[in-house]
Design a protein around this motif. Structure first.
Motif: not given
Lengths: 209, 209
Positions: A124, A130, A132-133, A135-136
């Motif tokens: 972000l 923050v 990393q994801i 799936e996002l």
């Protein structure tokens, strides 16, 4: 007045195009995002969220968030109106600008920030770590596809996103589509309206801003 | 004019408070989100994104997205101004309203939509299926904590979010804090400014809207 910019970043381009359409020249300072200048103490004093664009007024007030900088410019330089004239037009432009920001721009940012190596720990915007994801990133890609469908349907029978006038919603959409292009995703062949509109808005002198 | 509302949902409350502060009475229709009325054909014809709030104007124009409905009301009913008066004020209100929406409201929505059983398959607003991502709920919880810190720092020495005047940014913040409360998260004890401000804005007659 001082405009904190980064020539290669999509968000400040929204403001650059907006200002160019109004014929406003912004005294500009480039912030080197690749070198992490936005996380340094000097820039944090200007904008604690460590993002560009920022417009610093002569009294020292910092206005950041692209839509807010555009709102200031619209109020200070009303002609030509880019955020609508009548109350209904103002509402419709704000609605499409917001939808395009969330459904196009944020979706692209989700793809980019959750995959790019240089964004590890920065999934972000802002100074705080923050993760990393993955799936996002996938969800972002799916949403980008839906965004193209929405834009295609909206542009059916309309020259610009909100009708006959070029507005801030077109600017946000143009910057979103070009950002998505940099992520190697293009409008599908079925999106003839998007292609026609993209060619037209890209040919405006402001698009090079 | 017709206002599509849901008394228990946070987003339309932003508009209800905004209208109450201006003394505008909105002819209101309740949309039963729990029964899925927003996904039905009748409501889709009003708003294809299947969200409330929506303000339908007498000429049939639908304005949705909370910030856009507020923008319409501000232009149609300028007094008292809730989005700033001078260009600089308008920019600062838009900036804080946007930050609070993204950092507070969207963070809370990430927590809620990625955990609630009733939101399975609906991790984003809208008609299209979106799977829940448990990591995103956790990220939302972390961001809510940061949002309280940001709001606390901003309210130091200020009566309201943007200064001496109650604005749309206070409304978005109030609705976000109350939404977060329903998720059983409270401002930490260290947030004395947030508690003082929350008590004051909750005591305004508009807060019950």
């Amino acid at each position: 007045m001082k405009f904190y910019d980064c020539a290669t970043a999509p968000s400040p381009r929204r403001v650059r195009i907006f200002a160019a359409e109004k014929g406003i020249e912004l005294p500009t300072v480039q912030v080197d995002l690749r070198a992490g200048e936005h996380f340094g103490e000097a820039f944090r004093a200007v904008n604690p969220t460590c993002t560009v664009p920022v417009l610093e007024l002569d009294d020292g007030t910092s206005i950041y968030e692209s839509v807010a900088v555009c709102r200031y410019l619209e109020a200070a330089h009303p002609e030509p109106p880019l955020m609508g004239s009548s109350p209904a037009e103002q509402g419709v432009v704000a609605m499409w600008d917001h939808r395009i920001e969330v459904e196009g721009f944020q979706a692209a940012a989700e793809m980019f920030r959750n995959t790019a190596r240089g964004m590890q720990g920065h999934a972000l915007p802002g100074p705080d770590p923050v993760d990393q994801i993955p799936e996002l990133a996938e969800r972002g890609r799916m949403r980008v596809g839906r965004f193209f469908e929405t834009l295609e349907a909206r542009l059916e029978g309309r020259e610009f996103v909100t009708g006959a006038n070029f507005t801030a919603a077109d600017i946000t959409a143009l910057v979103a589509v070009d950002f998505i292009h940099r992520l190697k995703v293009e409008p599908p062949d079925s999106c003839g309206n998007v292609r026609r509109w993209h060619e037209a808005v890209s040919a405006r002198p402001s698009a090079t801003a």
